[in-house]
Enzyme design. Sequence first.
Site, PDB file in Angstrom:
ATOM      1  N   ARG A 224       1.104  40.765  32.986  1.00 19.24           N
ATOM      2  CA  ARG A 224       1.632  41.273  34.247  1.00 19.24           C
ATOM      3  C   ARG A 224       1.213  42.739  34.324  1.00 19.24           C
ATOM      4  O   ARG A 224       1.986  43.631  34.013  1.00 19.24           O
ATOM      5  CB  ARG A 224       3.146  41.140  34.245  1.00 19.24           C
ATOM      6  CG  ARG A 224       3.796  41.341  35.572  1.00 19.24           C
ATOM      7  CD  ARG A 224       5.295  41.288  35.444  1.00 19.24           C
ATOM      8  NE  ARG A 224       5.822  39.974  35.135  1.00 19.24           N
ATOM      9  CZ  ARG A 224       5.855  38.961  36.002  1.00 19.24           C
ATOM     10  NH1 ARG A 224       5.401  39.129  37.221  1.00 19.24           N
ATOM     11  NH2 ARG A 224       6.344  37.804  35.658  1.00 19.24           N
TER      12      ARG A 224
ATOM     13  N   ARG B 272       2.153  27.853  41.745  1.00 15.05           N
ATOM     14  CA  ARG B 272       0.886  28.169  41.084  1.00 15.05           C
ATOM     15  C   ARG B 272       0.289  26.919  40.452  1.00 15.05           C
ATOM     16  O   ARG B 272       1.017  26.143  39.823  1.00 15.05           O
ATOM     17  CB  ARG B 272       1.185  29.209  39.998  1.00 15.05           C
ATOM     18  CG  ARG B 272      -0.026  29.806  39.308  1.00 15.05           C
ATOM     19  CD  ARG B 272      -0.509  30.966  40.122  1.00 15.05           C
ATOM     20  NE  ARG B 272      -1.594  31.675  39.476  1.00 15.05           N
ATOM     21  CZ  ARG B 272      -1.458  32.875  38.906  1.00 15.05           C
ATOM     22  NH1 ARG B 272      -0.286  33.461  38.860  1.00 15.05           N
ATOM     23  NH2 ARG B 272      -2.511  33.473  38.386  1.00 15.05           N
TER      24      ARG B 272
ATOM     25  N   PHE C 131      -7.658  30.976  44.549  1.00 13.95           N
ATOM     26  CA  PHE C 131      -7.977  32.402  44.713  1.00 13.95           C
ATOM     27  C   PHE C 131      -8.735  32.981  43.521  1.00 13.95           C
ATOM     28  O   PHE C 131      -9.065  34.156  43.520  1.00 13.95           O
ATOM     29  CB  PHE C 131      -6.724  33.224  45.030  1.00 13.95           C
ATOM     30  CG  PHE C 131      -5.523  32.936  44.161  1.00 13.95           C
ATOM     31  CD1 PHE C 131      -5.481  33.366  42.849  1.00 13.95           C
ATOM     32  CD2 PHE C 131      -4.437  32.256  44.681  1.00 13.95           C
ATOM     33  CE1 PHE C 131      -4.370  33.124  42.058  1.00 13.95           C
ATOM     34  CE2 PHE C 131      -3.314  32.002  43.894  1.00 13.95           C
ATOM     35  CZ  PHE C 131      -3.284  32.437  42.580  1.00 13.95           C
TER      36      PHE C 131
ATOM     37  N   LYS D 104      -1.015  36.157  50.475  1.00 14.64           N
ATOM     38  CA  LYS D 104      -0.149  35.646  49.403  1.00 14.64           C
ATOM     39  C   LYS D 104       0.472  34.346  49.881  1.00 14.64           C
ATOM     40  O   LYS D 104       1.264  34.323  50.820  1.00 14.64           O
ATOM     41  CB  LYS D 104       0.942  36.656  49.057  1.00 14.64           C
ATOM     42  CG  LYS D 104       1.798  36.229  47.887  1.00 14.64           C
ATOM     43  CD  LYS D 104       2.720  37.366  47.460  1.00 14.64           C
ATOM     44  CE  LYS D 104       3.390  37.093  46.132  1.00 14.64           C
ATOM     45  NZ  LYS D 104       4.441  36.096  46.208  1.00 14.64           N
TER      46      LYS D 104
END
Length: 565
Positions: free
Chosen positions: A428, A259, A355, A254
């Site tokens: 989410r 972002r 990612f 992480k």
Amino acid sequence: MEFREFAAYADRIEDEPADLETVLLVTELLSDGHGDLPIIARFAQGRIFPAWDSTTLDIGPNYLYEAIARAAGQNVTAADVESELAEVGEIGAVAASYEFGGQRGLAAFGAGGSDDALTVGEVFDELDTLAAISGDGSQGTKIDLLFGLLNRCEPIEARYLARLVLSEMRIGVGEGTVRDAIAEAFAVPVADVERALQVSNDYGLVARTAREGGTDGLADITLEIGRPVQAMLAQAGSVTDALEEWDEAAIEWKYDGARVQLHHDPDGIERDGGDTTTETTRVFSRNMEDVTAALPEVVEFAQERFDVPVILDGEVVAVNDDGDPRPFQQVLRRFRRKHDIEAAREDVTVRPSFFDCLHADGEDLLEDPLRRRHDRLANLLADGPQRSTLRISDDPEEIESIDAEALAAGHEGIMLKDPDSTYSPGRRGKNWLKRKPDVETLDLVVTGAEWGEGRRATFLGTFLLSARTDDGSYETLGKVATGITDETLAELTDLLEPHIRSEDGQSVDIEPAVVFEVGYEEIQSSPTYSSGYALRFPRFIGVREDIDVDDADSLERVERLAKQA
Ligand code: ATP
């Protein structure tokens, strides 16, 4: 559609308390929308431009107060408008309380209305023009333009125009309402509307497509280079959650930065009108703001590396000269910066780490499993810090060691993802878990250890942890073995060796002298250890050199924490 008609709908919707009725009213509004449907679908939510479009009006409330004052005439000043606002509390009501030129014009034309009626399309065009005004004197020009619009408004139109301009529509129409209303108005499944919205972030486009192309049309809405997608989000979760939910977990570092979504097309990105520009790369923030200008390193990287169109998801991290991550705050000094970018770049260098891959060479990948999306990413980008490594495991110890490795490399920890999950924009969900930070840690006494194996044979490797009891004895509740580098193991061995009481093969008995701070995910009842409890996923945080064994955590506290959970 005339703007007054829109305003009348907005008024009815605002007065409607029930959600279901609101959807019906919005459905009616959209069905009546005709050519202005895309604009109406946005205006109803209080948006002037599509969500993905970073265009803003770039005006402060004072511009609007000034324009209202001018349109009201009769010596009304911007200060009067402001004090009225302080009293009434809402700009729409203030704007509607004056009599503007339009009303006077209406009276002159008689009750039938005026030729000068504003349309929704005109309001949009004027606001779009306003957004494009910049440079010297732009303030005056923007106020003139607003004045021109207000001057043609009846009170009910002024109410909603003023709110629209200040992004304060607030008539109770959210994204879900418009989604449901589009489905209802054009008889298409809600799920299809939802998917098209996720891919395009454009309510106007989706509403028009639903009307004109139905389900097939919606299915044809694909990702477009240059039009950002909402970022998929993570929930907090533990290794236990991940392994209970999925057969195995995908584990990634992480990164602690900001972002970014990279859009790159070596042949140039199309602008809204369909023209291809010379611009090949655009970078968007998590909220879909265009941050391209602030991050030239990302643009240069993309231009150098990618020779096919791509949309990638990742994080930009501030790095030092050795390429090691710097604290998150450093990134903020670069992100969204509009001026002196080259100077800022001298101070703080940023690097992207991607990612996920949402689109590669003409193929949309949102519906593909993470494993495949990651394979595509690996095809595009060789190993290196600019691509996250995805590892699949069902072994908690291996996961712990990846976590330790991430922390040792200066990152925030790990993300756990369902390797078979699709990319859900804006969601989410449970498919991405950010590992919860330890809510509590325990200070536990080391009462035993085991010698390592192979390369680590000269180090103590596994440490037995105990809690203190009231009568001065120690009861065991777990072992910590992972998450410790060789260097630290050597130090811990030096620290503990003088306290070894006896040895039995690999196992050593250690007198209580050293306290470890330990993180864990859960405390469970367990017959394995003498305390009757066991720590799940204990991890070594550090040695509490500042405290004595008598100050270590008691079994009573462990019991209390176990009951709280
Ligand atoms: P939010 O969940 O609302 O984004 P946040 O911005 O505080 O909250 P966190 O909740 O801490 O962020 O973690 C999620 C964020 O972690 C992602 O939005 C992304 O910016 C970042 N991140 C770093 N590395 C990864 C990774 N490998 N995969 C996914 N996200 C990552």
